[in-house]
Design an enzyme around this catalytic site. Structure first.
Site, PDB file in Angstrom:
ATOM      1  N   CYS A 248       6.085 -10.058   5.268  1.00 25.72           N
ATOM      2  CA  CYS A 248       6.813  -9.179   6.188  1.00 25.72           C
ATOM      3  C   CYS A 248       8.269  -9.632   6.358  1.00 25.72           C
ATOM      4  O   CYS A 248       9.047  -9.529   5.429  1.00 25.72           O
ATOM      5  CB  CYS A 248       6.058  -9.098   7.520  1.00 25.72           C
ATOM      6  SG  CYS A 248       6.562  -7.701   8.547  1.00 25.72           S
ATOM      7  N   HIS A 333       0.600  -6.952   5.430  1.00 22.20           N
ATOM      8  CA  HIS A 333      -0.085  -8.099   6.036  1.00 22.20           C
ATOM      9  C   HIS A 333      -1.412  -8.377   5.333  1.00 22.20           C
ATOM     10  O   HIS A 333      -2.426  -7.753   5.643  1.00 22.20           O
ATOM     11  CB  HIS A 333      -0.330  -7.840   7.529  1.00 22.20           C
ATOM     12  CG  HIS A 333       0.904  -7.918   8.349  1.00 22.20           C
ATOM     13  ND1 HIS A 333       1.298  -9.071   8.987  1.00 22.20           N
ATOM     14  CD2 HIS A 333       1.853  -7.001   8.620  1.00 22.20           C
ATOM     15  CE1 HIS A 333       2.432  -8.857   9.626  1.00 22.20           C
ATOM     16  NE2 HIS A 333       2.796  -7.601   9.409  1.00 22.20           N
ATOM     17  N   GLU A 335      -3.320 -10.782   5.750  1.00 21.49           N
ATOM     18  CA  GLU A 335      -4.287 -11.346   6.712  1.00 21.49           C
ATOM     19  C   GLU A 335      -4.882 -10.265   7.611  1.00 21.49           C
ATOM     20  O   GLU A 335      -5.743 -10.555   8.456  1.00 21.49           O
ATOM     21  CB  GLU A 335      -3.603 -12.416   7.574  1.00 21.49           C
ATOM     22  CG  GLU A 335      -2.820 -11.927   8.762  1.00 21.49           C
ATOM     23  CD  GLU A 335      -1.536 -11.183   8.429  1.00 21.49           C
ATOM     24  OE1 GLU A 335      -0.984 -10.518   9.332  1.00 21.49           O
ATOM     25  OE2 GLU A 335      -1.080 -11.255   7.264  1.00 21.49           O
TER      26      GLU A 335
END
Length: 362
Positions: A248, A333, A335
């Site tokens: 990001c 993202h 995760e």
């Protein structure tokens, strides 16, 4: 519930009801397309300075639990929903969304046409706005305050205040916390890494002193070009030859450190349903995203970098691999939290890069 209004900087007014804390709050109005994950969204540091509008109509139906926080407190300035669920039903629920926001002094508004608001933001671009329970005061004065609002150096506000460590038996990873979601650290810890988390403005020399096997640059809020001193540190870290993985904001800062440029998107990418193609694998994944800026593809030096992932909605850059160093970055993202875990394989690729680095050093 008390009457409340949402005022946009263009003079548009929505009438609804307040929840959470009462009062006034000004922020940048953005929208998120996720059907679930409001708890993770509320606590994502990348939303610092922003008021989030949820496009899914019913929010709060599974309450708030103690497990799904992405930071220690809500990071949004305000919250907008079509309908607030007042009686959540979930075995993990510890409190209602209304109670959670009241406890943390966050102002919300419900009962407005969130679809109409989203169309305004899509057509005209992201803009500032105010949620207010003071519905009788002069709206023109409110609009003056709204137009004057800016988000200044939000990374300083959300980064950790001091270094900390999560011990593990595996690779030593230095995490530069630009506003990190907790699941980034959890994802590294789950792979056995010994994780050292540093505040955003930590000097490259201090980071290098722990002799890391890899460096992670996390997500975070704001305009990447405001992070000038961090970019200078990143240049030094890149030259070290240590594997680096950027997510990001980290993705954008590494591009700037390589001489590329970034620009603001009209209304950003925020949600957990964004299709992204991995160019190398020739596969498309559904990803979780939260960003308002993107790398300008024409500014990338093709001798130094290649695009690895692209957004299938608008063609913007979602990933870059650098040819001269073991450095790779993604805009989305991997995760998740909230969102699908389709791209968690990137953490495994980071582990592989650190394995090669150790072997080359031996």
């Amino acid at each position: 519930m008390k009457k409340a209004i949402l005022v946009l900087e263009d003079g548009t007014i929505f009438e609804g009801s307040s929840f959470g804390m009462e009062g006034d709050v000004i922020g940048e109005i953005v929208f998120n397309t996720g059907m679930t994950g409001y708890q993770e969204i509320l606590t994502d540091p990348s939303y610092c300075g922003q008021i989030v509008n949820m496009t899914y109509p019913l929010i709060g139906n599974y309450g708030v639990n103690i497990d799904d926080f992405e930071s220690s407190k809500p990071q949004v300035k305000g919250f907008i929903v079509r309908e607030l669920c007042k009686s959540p039903s979930n075995w993990r629920s510890a409190e209602t969304l209304d109670h959670y926001l009241k406890k943390n002094h966050i102002i919300g508004i419900e009962g407005i046409d969130t679809r109409a608001l989203t169309r305004i933001l899509r057509d005209n671009g992201t803009m500032n706005g105010m949620i207010s329970t003071d519905v009788e005061s002069d709206v023109n004065k409110k609009i003056e305050q709204i137009k004057a609002f800016t988000i200044n150096n939000p990374v300083n506000e959300v980064t950790c205040k001091a270094p900390y460590e999560l011990k593990g038996d595996g690779f030593k990873v230095a995490v530069i916390d630009l506003g990190a979601k907790l699941n980034i650290v959890r994802s590294l810890s789950a792979r056995g890494c010994n994780v050292h988390v540093f505040p955003a403005h930590t000097g490259a020399k201090e980071i290098m002193e722990i002799q890391p096997d890899g460096i992670m640059l996390t997500n975070g809020p704001g305009n990447p070009k405001d992070c000038e001193s961090i970019i200078e540190n990143i240049k030094i870290l890149i030259d070290s030859g240590i594997p680096i993985f950027g997510i990001c904001l980290g993705h954008q800062l590494i591009a700037l450190a390589h001489g590329a440029d970034t620009e603001r998107l009209k209304y950003g990418h925020r949600g957990c349903n964004h299709p992204v193609k991995d160019v190398t694998k020739d596969l498309t994944y559904i990803t979780s995203q939260n960003h308002g800026y993107t790398i300008i593809e024409s500014s990338l030096n093709k001798e130094l970098a290649e695009v690895s992932h692209i957004n299938m909605n608008d063609g913007t850059i979602e990933g870059v691999r650098y040819k001269n160093k073991p450095v790779f970055t993604v805009q989305f993202h991997p995760e998740a939290s909230p969102g699908p875990k389709d791209t968690a394989y990137l953490f495994d690729e980071f582990i592989q890069a650190m394995t090669r680095y150790r072997e080359e050093k031996a």
